[in-house]
Design an enzyme around this catalytic site. Structure first.
Site, mmCIF file in Angstrom:
data_model
loop_
_atom_site.group_PDB
_atom_site.id
_atom_site.type_symbol
_atom_site.label_atom_id
_atom_site.label_comp_id
_atom_site.label_asym_id
_atom_site.label_seq_id
_atom_site.Cartn_x
_atom_site.Cartn_y
_atom_site.Cartn_z
ATOM 1 N N ARG A 37 -1.459 8.950 9.089
ATOM 2 C CA ARG A 37 -1.243 7.524 9.363
ATOM 3 C C ARG A 37 -0.824 6.767 8.109
ATOM 4 O O ARG A 37 -1.370 6.966 7.023
ATOM 5 C CB ARG A 37 -2.539 6.907 9.916
ATOM 6 C CG ARG A 37 -2.478 5.404 10.055
ATOM 7 C CD ARG A 37 -3.717 4.858 10.713
ATOM 8 N NE ARG A 37 -4.912 5.018 9.924
ATOM 9 C CZ ARG A 37 -5.327 4.156 8.991
ATOM 10 N NH1 ARG A 37 -4.615 3.081 8.703
ATOM 11 N NH2 ARG A 37 -6.451 4.378 8.339
ATOM 12 N N HIS A 84 -11.689 9.729 6.574
ATOM 13 C CA HIS A 84 -11.515 8.284 6.735
ATOM 14 C C HIS A 84 -11.059 7.879 8.132
ATOM 15 O O HIS A 84 -11.535 6.900 8.693
ATOM 16 C CB HIS A 84 -10.473 7.838 5.708
ATOM 17 C CG HIS A 84 -10.139 6.387 5.747
ATOM 18 N ND1 HIS A 84 -11.082 5.414 5.516
ATOM 19 C CD2 HIS A 84 -8.967 5.722 5.978
ATOM 20 C CE1 HIS A 84 -10.513 4.207 5.599
ATOM 21 N NE2 HIS A 84 -9.241 4.382 5.899
ATOM 22 N N HIS A 88 -9.147 9.763 2.907
ATOM 23 C CA HIS A 88 -8.723 8.675 2.017
ATOM 24 C C HIS A 88 -8.863 9.163 0.580
ATOM 25 O O HIS A 88 -9.886 9.749 0.219
ATOM 26 C CB HIS A 88 -9.584 7.434 2.253
ATOM 27 C CG HIS A 88 -8.970 6.183 1.696
ATOM 28 N ND1 HIS A 88 -8.845 5.972 0.341
ATOM 29 C CD2 HIS A 88 -8.418 5.107 2.298
ATOM 30 C CE1 HIS A 88 -8.254 4.792 0.144
ATOM 31 N NE2 HIS A 88 -7.971 4.254 1.315
ATOM 32 N N ARG A 137 -0.694 9.058 1.832
ATOM 33 C CA ARG A 137 -2.124 9.272 1.602
ATOM 34 C C ARG A 137 -2.521 10.750 1.557
ATOM 35 O O ARG A 137 -3.358 11.154 0.756
ATOM 36 C CB ARG A 137 -2.851 8.587 2.757
ATOM 37 C CG ARG A 137 -4.242 8.230 2.488
ATOM 38 C CD ARG A 137 -4.762 7.374 3.608
ATOM 39 N NE ARG A 137 -4.642 5.967 3.297
ATOM 40 C CZ ARG A 137 -5.115 4.995 4.083
ATOM 41 N NH1 ARG A 137 -5.712 5.298 5.216
ATOM 42 N NH2 ARG A 137 -4.993 3.741 3.738
ATOM 43 N N GLU A 146 0.870 -1.181 0.000
ATOM 44 C CA GLU A 146 0.000 0.000 0.000
ATOM 45 C C GLU A 146 0.904 1.227 0.000
ATOM 46 O O GLU A 146 2.124 1.122 0.195
ATOM 47 C CB GLU A 146 -0.944 -0.009 1.211
ATOM 48 C CG GLU A 146 -2.082 -1.011 1.026
ATOM 49 C CD GLU A 146 -3.055 -1.066 2.186
ATOM 50 O OE1 GLU A 146 -2.898 -0.317 3.155
ATOM 51 O OE2 GLU A 146 -3.985 -1.877 2.101
HETATM 52 P P1 FAD Z 1 -14.033 0.618 15.858
HETATM 53 O O1 FAD Z 1 -13.686 -0.608 15.124
HETATM 54 O O2 FAD Z 1 -14.608 1.747 15.075
HETATM 55 O O3 FAD Z 1 -15.082 0.240 16.995
HETATM 56 C C1 FAD Z 1 -15.693 1.252 17.772
HETATM 57 C C2 FAD Z 1 -16.696 0.605 18.706
HETATM 58 O O4 FAD Z 1 -17.128 1.546 19.674
HETATM 59 C C3 FAD Z 1 -17.974 0.109 18.037
HETATM 60 O O5 FAD Z 1 -18.291 -1.138 18.574
HETATM 61 C C4 FAD Z 1 -19.021 1.148 18.442
HETATM 62 O O6 FAD Z 1 -20.327 0.647 18.475
HETATM 63 C C5 FAD Z 1 -18.539 1.498 19.822
HETATM 64 N N1 FAD Z 1 -19.014 2.797 20.320
HETATM 65 C C6 FAD Z 1 -18.782 4.027 19.801
HETATM 66 N N2 FAD Z 1 -19.359 4.967 20.569
HETATM 67 C C7 FAD Z 1 -19.953 4.315 21.602
HETATM 68 C C8 FAD Z 1 -20.728 4.735 22.722
HETATM 69 N N3 FAD Z 1 -21.009 6.028 22.969
HETATM 70 N N4 FAD Z 1 -21.203 3.781 23.556
HETATM 71 C C9 FAD Z 1 -20.957 2.469 23.341
HETATM 72 N N5 FAD Z 1 -20.220 2.023 22.297
HETATM 73 C C10 FAD Z 1 -19.730 2.941 21.449
HETATM 74 N N6 FAD Z 1 -7.246 0.352 8.988
HETATM 75 C C11 FAD Z 1 -6.274 -0.530 8.691
HETATM 76 O O7 FAD Z 1 -5.296 -0.658 9.433
HETATM 77 N N7 FAD Z 1 -6.374 -1.310 7.572
HETATM 78 C C12 FAD Z 1 -7.431 -1.226 6.721
HETATM 79 O O8 FAD Z 1 -7.501 -1.954 5.738
HETATM 80 C C13 FAD Z 1 -8.460 -0.291 7.003
HETATM 81 N N8 FAD Z 1 -9.520 -0.145 6.177
HETATM 82 C C14 FAD Z 1 -10.546 0.658 6.560
HETATM 83 C C15 FAD Z 1 -11.690 0.723 5.760
HETATM 84 C C16 FAD Z 1 -12.778 1.476 6.154
HETATM 85 C C17 FAD Z 1 -14.008 1.531 5.302
HETATM 86 C C18 FAD Z 1 -12.716 2.215 7.365
HETATM 87 C C19 FAD Z 1 -13.882 3.040 7.821
HETATM 88 C C20 FAD Z 1 -11.569 2.189 8.133
HETATM 89 C C21 FAD Z 1 -10.483 1.411 7.737
HETATM 90 N N9 FAD Z 1 -9.322 1.351 8.510
HETATM 91 C C22 FAD Z 1 -8.333 0.473 8.188
HETATM 92 C C23 FAD Z 1 -9.259 2.038 9.808
HETATM 93 C C24 FAD Z 1 -9.589 1.011 10.906
HETATM 94 O O9 FAD Z 1 -10.573 0.126 10.439
HETATM 95 C C25 FAD Z 1 -10.075 1.668 12.172
HETATM 96 O O10 FAD Z 1 -9.253 2.734 12.525
HETATM 97 C C26 FAD Z 1 -10.063 0.644 13.310
HETATM 98 O O11 FAD Z 1 -10.792 -0.484 12.926
HETATM 99 C C27 FAD Z 1 -10.652 1.274 14.560
HETATM 100 O O12 FAD Z 1 -10.798 0.247 15.508
HETATM 101 P P2 FAD Z 1 -11.328 0.614 16.948
HETATM 102 O O13 FAD Z 1 -11.388 -0.670 17.704
HETATM 103 O O14 FAD Z 1 -10.563 1.722 17.508
HETATM 104 O O15 FAD Z 1 -12.820 1.181 16.700
HETATM 105 C C1 SIN Z 2 -7.635 0.800 2.510
HETATM 106 O O1 SIN Z 2 -7.904 -0.375 2.307
HETATM 107 O O2 SIN Z 2 -7.320 1.606 1.629
HETATM 108 C C2 SIN Z 2 -7.707 1.312 3.904
HETATM 109 C C3 SIN Z 2 -6.427 1.049 4.554
HETATM 110 C C4 SIN Z 2 -6.276 1.897 5.779
HETATM 111 O O3 SIN Z 2 -7.065 2.782 6.056
HETATM 112 O O4 SIN Z 2 -5.292 1.650 6.476
#
Ligand code: FAD
Ligand code: SIN
Length: 520
Positions: free
Chosen positions: A374, A339, A230, A279, A116
């Site tokens: 990032r 993103h 993104h 990015r 990537e």
């Molecule tokens: P999340 O996975 O967002 O989980 C948050 C949780 O908190 C959820 O369960 C939600 O319900 C809960 N929550 C929120 N507010 C409250 C509240 N007030 N009360 C109770 N619960 C609450 N990163 C990579 O490294 N590689 C990738 O390929 C990649 N692709 C991505 C593609 C997309 C479409 C997106 C949107 C992001 C991508 N990212 C990627 C970024 C990455 O997915 C996220 O940064 C990461 O998954 C965040 O994980 P997290 O556990 O911090 O939060």
């Molecule tokens: C992507 O698949 O382009 C998302 C990867 C990332 O947010 O790290």
């Protein structure tokens, strides 16, 4: 405690994405652990992650190379100690994930790594283009099989409870009823805030709740000016869905090219690494090309790809086909969207916030590991590595002494239909303005306009309600204000924060982290 609305545990984990699941699983070895999620348990940004998870596991790779790439992408703002931990502990955490059952793609019996943007090596493990779904499944199934974590879905945390300067739990809304949770350690793993922008890739849960909860409780937040945009999300006309479908960076990693609406390739004129530049640079180049050609999008051309597109990118193939775009032959119309959030609740290297007994991990936290921009696929790794570390630290929390009587949640005022609909229209107006004034390029005048709009509407915060959708708007207002203030404060351009009126990087603000704590 006899009050049925007060529930006690040792550890309270809020959020069921990669950071929350990782932390809850490990904490459950040390005491009663409750995991709360605002929606159903799978709903999280993690579930939608496409490209993959980065780790130096290839034979010709090493944490040192991963470190260098992360630091370069972070544009002078990375916390080097945190990056060292990320890249050195990452491989072991990813191996544990594989042992737990996560199935990443292989080639000839070996793990298959993709590339990537801004990675010097092929180091991204992936499960097709649905890597996050595979990780959620592996962690979620492990938690269910082990049966040690109490899972509470569809419950929104609305307030942290602070007593004697420490966090002793939180208030929540569950089935429209107030519930209070008490624990010796509370972990915020609530993800990001992409929903603040009218153009974003995030799921609807991403309304910045964790940042608001922590800030309102008196915790310090930092780097709030850094939202990552993104470069490539599917552009389908001027409709504004709540979230926009992502076209993974891995598509460019495998060789796809960006072309403007005239079919001309433009990235080589912006950066020597062309489509694989960091990015922030690609997102700005696309934005500039869209302006030059007076278009709402550019194109992604997959005709150079030397792989079976339908097998390698099945989710993207299917989603585009639904929009009548056959990516094996057609260019994909793409445009940037919000993103990821590099800013968040300030923590140390063990997830400890500035409030004792309150921890934060994953996207909601900010320990500076991603700096000002990032590196792709480092976020899942962050949730895994620092979710693990915070669990170690939080598990050492001692019992709370001298627990005063718990402050009950305030009775909500019923809000009338007009107030309700007024707040929801404010939400859309706010998202539009955030996109207009605090997105890929910013300047003083735009940020001040945004700030005035936010401050004029602050009476929304005085509305007392148990309606989650209204509390979300209140949270969005608070986070937007913090972003606008921080973006105004940083009078330079660095990483994802680009000021039209201060286009240069200022070397004296290298490693400067803008921090904010709510005045008492
Ligand atoms: P999340 O996975 O967002 O989980 C948050 C949780 O908190 C959820 O369960 C939600 O319900 C809960 N929550 C929120 N507010 C409250 C509240 N007030 N009360 C109770 N619960 C609450 N990163 C990579 O490294 N590689 C990738 O390929 C990649 N692709 C991505 C593609 C997309 C479409 C997106 C949107 C992001 C991508 N990212 C990627 C970024 C990455 O997915 C996220 O940064 C990461 O998954 C965040 O994980 P997290 O556990 O911090 O939060
Ligand atoms: C992507 O698949 O382009 C998302 C990867 C990332 O947010 O790290």
């Amino acid at each position: 405690m006899s009050d049925p609305t007060i529930i006690s545990a040792d550890f309270l984990v809020i959020g069921s994405g990669i950071a929350g699941l990782t932390a809850a699983r490990k904490l459950s070895q040390h005491g009663k652990t409750i995991l709360i999620s605002k929606s159903h348990l799978r709903e999280s940004a993690t579930q939608y992650a496409q490209g993959g998870i980065a780790a130096a596991l290839q034979k010709d790779d090493a944490p040192k190379h991963h470190f260098d790439d992360t630091i370069n992408a972070g544009d002078g703002l990375c916390n080097e100690e945190a990056v060292k931990i990320l890249v050195e502990e990452g491989p072991e955490r990813v191996r544990e994930l594989i042992e737990l059952g996560a199935k990443f793609d292989t080639k000839d019996g070996e793990l298959d790594f993709t590339k990537e943007a801004a990675h010097g090596k092929r180091r991204i493990l992936h499960a097709g283009d649905a890597t996050g779904r595979e990780i959620e499944k592996a962690l979620g199934s492990a938690i269910l099989n082990e049966g040690l974590v109490s899972l509470i879905p569809n419950t929104m945390i609305t307030q942290l409870i602070i007593q004697n300067g420490q966090c002793i739990g939180c208030h929540a809304i569950q089935n429209q009823m107030p519930v209070t949770y008490i624990a010796k350690a509370t972990i915020l793993a609530t993800g990001g805030c992409g929903q603040l922008y009218s153009h974003n890739t995030n799921p609807p849960i991403a309304t910045g709740d964790g940042i608001t909860l922590a800030y309102q409780a008196g915790a310090t937040v930092q780097d709030m000016e850094f939202t990552q945009f993104h470069p490539t999300t599917l552009y389908l006309g001027d409709k504004k869905p709540i979230s926009i479908f992502l076209i993974s960076e891995a598509v460019r990693g495998e060789g796809a090219l960006l072309r403007n609406i005239h079919g001309e390739r433009f990235m080589p004129t912006y950066h020597p690494d062309a489509e694989l530049a960091p990015r922030d640079i690609v997102a700005r180049a696309i934005f500039s090309e869209m302006q030059k050609t007076n278009a709402q999008h550019v194109y992604l051309d997959l005709s150079q790809l030397k792989l079976d597109i339908q097998t390698r990118f099945p989710t993207i193939y299917k989603r585009c086909l639904e929009a009548k775009i056959d990516i094996t032959r057609d260019f994909i119309p793409v445009a940037p969207a919000a993103h990821y959030f590099m800013g968040g609740i300030q923590t140390d290297l063990w997830g400890q916030t500035t409030i004792p007994r309150l921890f934060a991990g994953g996207e909601v936290a900010c320990l500076g590991v991603h700096g000002a921009n990032r590196l792709a696929s480092n976020s899942l790794l962050d949730g895994l590595v620092f979710g693990h570390r915070l669990a170690i630290k939080a598990s050492q929390s001692t019992a709370i002494k001298n627990l005063n009587s718990i402050i009950k949640q305030q009775k909500p005022n019923t809000i009338d239909a007009e107030t309700h609909s007024g707040i929801l229209s404010f939400k859309q107006a706010l998202r539009d303005r955030m996109w207009q004034y605090a997105a890929i390029v910013r300047d003083k005048m735009g940020l001040e306009t945004l700030l005035n709009f936010i401050q004029k509407n602050k009476d929304i915060l005085s509305v007392q309600t148990l309606q989650p959708e209204i509390i979300e708007v209140q949270n969005m207002l608070i986070v937007s204000e913090l972003i606008a203030k921080s973006a105004l404060e940083r009078t330079e351009s660095r990483g994802s924060h680009y000021r039209l009126d201060y286009p240069q990087k200022n070397d004296t603000t290298r490693q400067y982290h803008h921090r904010m704590t709510k005045p008492k």
